[in-house]
Design an enzyme around this catalytic site. Structure first.
Site, short mmCIF file in Angstrom:
data_model
loop_
_atom_site.label_atom_id
_atom_site.label_comp_id
_atom_site.label_asym_id
_atom_site.label_seq_id
_atom_site.Cartn_x
_atom_site.Cartn_y
_atom_site.Cartn_z
N ASP A 1 14.76 -30.80 -38.26
CA ASP A 1 13.80 -31.33 -39.23
C ASP A 1 14.20 -30.82 -40.61
O ASP A 1 14.70 -29.70 -40.75
CB ASP A 1 12.40 -30.84 -38.84
CG ASP A 1 11.30 -31.54 -39.62
OD1 ASP A 1 11.62 -32.26 -40.59
OD2 ASP A 1 10.12 -31.36 -39.27
N SER A 2 13.96 -31.61 -41.63
CA SER A 2 14.46 -31.29 -42.97
C SER A 2 13.74 -30.14 -43.65
O SER A 2 14.21 -29.62 -44.65
CB SER A 2 14.34 -32.53 -43.87
OG SER A 2 12.97 -32.80 -44.12
N GLY A 3 12.57 -29.76 -43.14
CA GLY A 3 11.80 -28.69 -43.76
C GLY A 3 10.69 -29.19 -44.66
O GLY A 3 9.83 -28.41 -45.08
N GLY A 4 10.65 -30.48 -44.95
CA GLY A 4 9.65 -31.01 -45.86
C GLY A 4 8.23 -30.79 -45.39
O GLY A 4 7.35 -30.35 -46.15
N PHE A 5 7.97 -31.08 -44.11
CA PHE A 5 6.61 -30.93 -43.59
C PHE A 5 6.16 -29.48 -43.64
O PHE A 5 5.02 -29.18 -44.01
CB PHE A 5 6.54 -31.46 -42.15
CG PHE A 5 5.19 -31.30 -41.51
CD1 PHE A 5 4.17 -32.19 -41.80
CD2 PHE A 5 4.93 -30.25 -40.64
CE1 PHE A 5 2.91 -32.03 -41.22
CE2 PHE A 5 3.69 -30.09 -40.06
CZ PHE A 5 2.67 -30.98 -40.36
N ASP B 1 11.80 -35.36 -47.07
CA ASP B 1 10.77 -36.29 -47.49
C ASP B 1 9.53 -35.51 -47.90
O ASP B 1 9.41 -34.32 -47.65
CB ASP B 1 10.41 -37.28 -46.36
CG ASP B 1 9.84 -36.58 -45.14
OD1 ASP B 1 10.19 -35.40 -44.89
OD2 ASP B 1 9.04 -37.18 -44.42
N GLN C 1 7.77 -43.60 -44.57
CA GLN C 1 6.47 -43.06 -44.96
C GLN C 1 5.56 -44.19 -45.41
O GLN C 1 5.93 -45.36 -45.36
CB GLN C 1 6.64 -42.01 -46.06
CG GLN C 1 7.31 -40.72 -45.62
CD GLN C 1 6.40 -39.84 -44.77
OE1 GLN C 1 5.22 -40.15 -44.54
NE2 GLN C 1 6.94 -38.75 -44.26
N GLY D 1 4.87 -38.96 -41.23
CA GLY D 1 3.55 -39.05 -41.84
C GLY D 1 2.45 -39.47 -40.90
O GLY D 1 1.38 -39.91 -41.34
N ASP E 1 9.13 -35.62 -30.66
CA ASP E 1 9.09 -34.16 -30.58
C ASP E 1 7.65 -33.73 -30.83
O ASP E 1 6.90 -34.42 -31.51
CB ASP E 1 9.99 -33.51 -31.64
CG ASP E 1 9.30 -33.47 -33.00
OD1 ASP E 1 8.77 -32.40 -33.36
OD2 ASP E 1 9.26 -34.51 -33.69
N CYS F 1 4.61 -31.68 -8.81
CA CYS F 1 5.49 -31.19 -9.88
C CYS F 1 6.60 -30.32 -9.30
O CYS F 1 6.39 -29.54 -8.36
CB CYS F 1 4.67 -30.40 -10.89
SG CYS F 1 5.65 -29.76 -12.28
N CYS G 1 8.35 -28.04 -11.15
CA CYS G 1 8.61 -26.88 -12.01
C CYS G 1 8.47 -25.57 -11.23
O CYS G 1 7.86 -25.53 -10.16
CB CYS G 1 7.67 -26.90 -13.21
SG CYS G 1 6.02 -26.21 -12.86
N HIS H 1 6.09 -25.46 -16.96
CA HIS H 1 5.37 -26.56 -16.31
C HIS H 1 5.17 -27.72 -17.29
O HIS H 1 5.46 -28.88 -16.97
CB HIS H 1 4.02 -26.11 -15.78
CG HIS H 1 3.14 -27.27 -15.42
ND1 HIS H 1 3.29 -27.97 -14.23
CD2 HIS H 1 2.17 -27.91 -16.11
CE1 HIS H 1 2.43 -28.97 -14.22
NE2 HIS H 1 1.74 -28.96 -15.34
#
Length: 380
Positions: free
Chosen positions: A91-95, A145, A188, A215, A265, A303, A305, A334
């Site tokens: 991630d670019s770090g903007g958020f 962004d 955006q 966004g 993500d 499951c 796991c 899990h």
């Protein structure tokens, strides 16, 4: 372009795809566990592979502050540093600048901010964000962004969207193209259809290896998010992957895949696991509840796991209530396994043209709720 993406099957708007990268191929739709600071919390890389994870996410903001991108590069790049040879998206770090940093100031040049760690001042421009991600050796780099928390004034959303478009051009110019590596632009525009279309068309004119929808998951309802995807995805290229950033709950993933999203993500499965919440085929379980204290059954009998194969609800209840580290590890494993199995199920359903039936079964299972408490297992 520098990444190769192919659509192998379609079911309505949903796509079964394959993204070939310098660090391995990714089958989509795909969920990316979040490894913000070069680690997916409570998980080893080996454990992550066992869940079925194909690609993980790292974060420019956190890694530029600690241990620094230059140090990671000196030590051979993020893949070697964290022992994850597979693909990594950063991630670019903007958020994070907007949500975590103190006294951030946005200008045409970029953003200046104070670190949430020690208060030191930093500057993050589009060019610097791309440079950091290059030093980290990110397989997929994200443009810088400006992300606005919703709800927000339409004028403010439009200003941020257009600034992000100008930054996107600068990111494209700064990105060093290499075979198997790629750069994604970020659409955006809040929940406004016209702004989303303007953003998508501007990014396509610049040209990217993939297109993210940013966004969202910042305060809007699920219905608003789905409506925004309905008016955004049709404007995105058919021959590029589509990534919905920061999403989300299992029902968000199913609905977004049905609308043509390929990549996701979210911190939800890991953060919820550390807090004693488990996602299952029959909805969400709070393992802290007293009803689980003497329950010998697994979290989810279907499951695969480690928690469900080898441990009881009673033991997990004890671990989590006692704040034992093993509780966070097992619950996280899990949840990540559940998310990966959900994606595996959707990929198979798209291949066989039965995604609608899969989604109906998913929602029916979630509505059914957890298995009944055992007699004398304590109050619910």
């Amino acid at each position: 372009m520098t990444l190769r993406y192919s659509v192998r099957a379609r079911d309505g708007a949903a796509r079964l795809g394959r993204l070939e990268t310098a660090h391995g191929a990714i089958e989509t739709p795909v969920f990316m566990p979040v490894g913000t600071a070069a680690t997916v919390k409570a998980m080893t890389p080996e454990g992550l592979r066992e869940t079925g994870a194909q690609i993980i996410l790292g974060n420019t903001y956190h890694l530029m502050l600690r241990p620094t991108a230059e140090r990671v590069a000196k030590l051979g790049g993020l893949h070697r540093f964290m022992n994850w040879p597979g693909p990594i998206l950063t991630d670019s770090g903007g958020f994070q600048v907007m949500s975590l940093a103190q006294l951030n100031k946005v200008t045409e040049e970029g953003v200046t901010f104070q670190s949430h760690i020690d208060g030191a001042r930093h500057a993050l421009s589009p060019e610097r964000s791309i440079e950091i991600q290059h030093l980290l050796d990110a397989t997929i780099t994200m443009q810088l962004d400006e992300c606005v928390k919703l709800p927000a004034d339409a004028k403010r959303v439009a200003e941020a969207m257009r600034l992000s478009l100008r930054w996107a051009e600068r990111c494209r110019a700064a990105f060093r193209q290499r075979e198997g590596y790629g750069l994604f632009g970020i659409v955006q525009g809040g929940t406004d259809a016209a702004m989303r279309e303007e953003s998508a068309k501007g990014l396509i004119a610049t040209g990217f290896d993939g297109y993210a929808v940013g966004g969202l998951a910042v305060g809007e309802t699920q219905a608003e998010m789905f409506a925004t995807l309905d008016v955004t995805v049709p404007h995105l290229p058919q021959d590029r992957p589509r990534y919905l950033m920061g999403v989300g709950k299992p029902s968000d993933l199913v609905g977004a895949v049905q609308r043509g999203i390929d990549m996701f993500d979210c911190v939800m499965p890991t953060r919820s696991g550390r807090n004693g919440q488990a996602f299952t085929r029959r909805g969400t379980i709070n393992i802290r509840n007293a009803r689980h204290a003497e329950d010998p059954r697994p979290l989810d009998e279907h499951c695969r796991c480690p928690a469900c194969r080898s441990y009881s609800r009673a033991y997990l209840h004890h671990l989590v209530r006692s704040d034992e580290i093993l509780g966070a590890m097992l619950m996280t494993a899990h949840n990540l396994t559940y998310y990966q199995d959900l994606m595996i199920g959707m990929r198979a359903a798209i291949a066989e043209g039965r995604l609608a039936a899969f989604a109906a079964d998913f929602h029916a299972g979630q509505a059914e709720g957890d298995v009944a408490a055992l007699p004398d297992s304590g109050p619910g």
